[in-house]
Design an enzyme around this catalytic site. Structure first.
Site: not given
Length: 380
Positions: A253, A65, A263-264
């Protein structure tokens, strides 16, 4: 499918153990982590006595995270300094442990800068180590404060875009207290809505291949008494088509200077679905996630993860037969494409919410102005 209804009474704490903490037992300082690879079945801690152990924890996703990685990086530099290891070597290893998450390098840089500044003032190695630790602890406090402010700004934006409450929010990956010094980023907004009685349902993408949504977000939602439903990633489209999603909330991120959001992996398809179905797509992240040195999405280095994360499934109490420590689900020798992140262009992002407020529409100029305002607040 897990279908959890809101619980009455006070919220339970998101976890029984802090995601990260600094301790000083008699044998020397350590960084203690909640091992997120063992959740939700077990709450197990990892004790890191040096930077290489912390680097391995970062790479294995025991700690993960964006905001929490920044905190971990800062504590890692402080740990190397306190134990007399080479600080520059530790800083370089930590900063390179995961390339996409910019917060990691930001945290490392802050602690290292504090360490070097103390030495430059003529301080001892001990006082320089104390300066690095103070910088890490300050970053930890700042992240907790930023989390609360993001939650307030995000909830205000939801109220503006979706008056009347009863929000049905879709989220992806994990963005709660497991990634933060506070309540998190996107999850913190949903949690604030829940506490205000304005959350009708939290739709939780499972987030393949490592299932951070199923293992971690559902875990945090359940402990917080939120109404949530878990779904496979490829079921999200049917939710949009049925009119069951009012807003998408995700973390980030790295945010490039033009507003492109890494992002993921799986976030970009949600943005496309949201745009087609006229649903707000909102990114929630601290200002430290905005990287002015990365001009656009094409410049973001996307981490490529091992193929066995796709070709194998890890399950507790199941005999391990795969090379990566899991149960094979694909033929031996199968090649896998496994990017950890994807990039969403700014034109698909309704708003970016930070502790400084919301940016909408998302433009390079608006982001630069927000970052400048944040720097002035820090200097002031």
């Amino acid at each position: 499918m897990a279908d959890q209804y809101a619980q009455s009474g006070e919220d339970k704490p998101p976890t029984g153990i802090p995601a990260i903490r600094w301790e000083e037992p008699p044998e020397g300082p350590v960084v203690v982590l909640l091992d997120q690879t063992r959740l939700p079945a077990e709450e197990v801690e990892l004790v890191c006595t040096d930077a290489p152990a912390l680097v391995e924890a970062i790479r294995s996703l025991a700690v993960r995270g964006a905001p929490l990685l920044g905190i971990a990086g800062a504590y890692g530099v402080a740990l190397a300094a306190a134990r007399g290891f080479d600080v520059d070597e530790a800083a370089n290893a930590l900063a390179g442990a995961r390339p996409t998450a910019v917060n990691l390098s930001v945290g490392v840089r802050r602690a290292r800068s504090a360490y070097l500044a103390a030495l430059a003032r003529g301080g001892s190695a001990g006082s320089a180590a104390e300066a690095a630790l103070a910088a890490a602890r300050q970053l930890h406090r700042e992240d907790a404060e930023a989390s609360a402010r993001m939650a307030a700004h995000g909830l205000a934006l939801l109220d503006e875009l979706l008056p009347g409450g009863g929000h049905r929010i879709l989220t992806h990956c994990n963005t709660g207290s497991l990634v933060s010094g506070g309540s998190g980023t996107a999850f913190a907004v949903a949690l604030a809505a829940h506490r205000q009685g304005q959350l009708r349902r939290l739709w939780v993408d499972e987030t393949r291949p490592l299932l951070q949504g199923a293992r971690l977000t559902a875990y945090e939602a359940a402990r917080s008494g939120m109404a949530y439903t878990l779904l496979t990633d490829n079921a999200a489209g049917s939710l949009f088509a049925a009119g069951e999603v009012d807003a998408v909330l995700i973390g980030a991120d790295r945010i490039a200077a033009d507003g492109s959001v890494a992002n993921k992996v799986g976030s970009y398809p949600l943005a496309v679905l949201a745009r087609y179905h006229h649903v707000p797509f909102i990114v929630v992240a601290p200002v430290t996630t905005v990287d002015p040195d990365t001009p656009d999405g094409a410049s973001i280095e996307v981490e490529q993860r091992p193929g066995y994360e796709v070709t194998e499934v890890a399950a507790p109490n199941v005999p391990v037969t795969g090379a990566g420590g899991g149960v094979p689900v694909a033929p031996l020798g199968t090649q896998a494409y496994n990017p950890a992140f994807d990039v969403t262009p700014p034109e698909l992002v309704t708003a970016i919410v930070t502790e400084e407020g919301a940016v909408s529409p998302v433009t390079a100029e608006a982001l630069a102005e927000m970052c400048a305002r944040s720097r002035q607040a820090v200097i002031g």
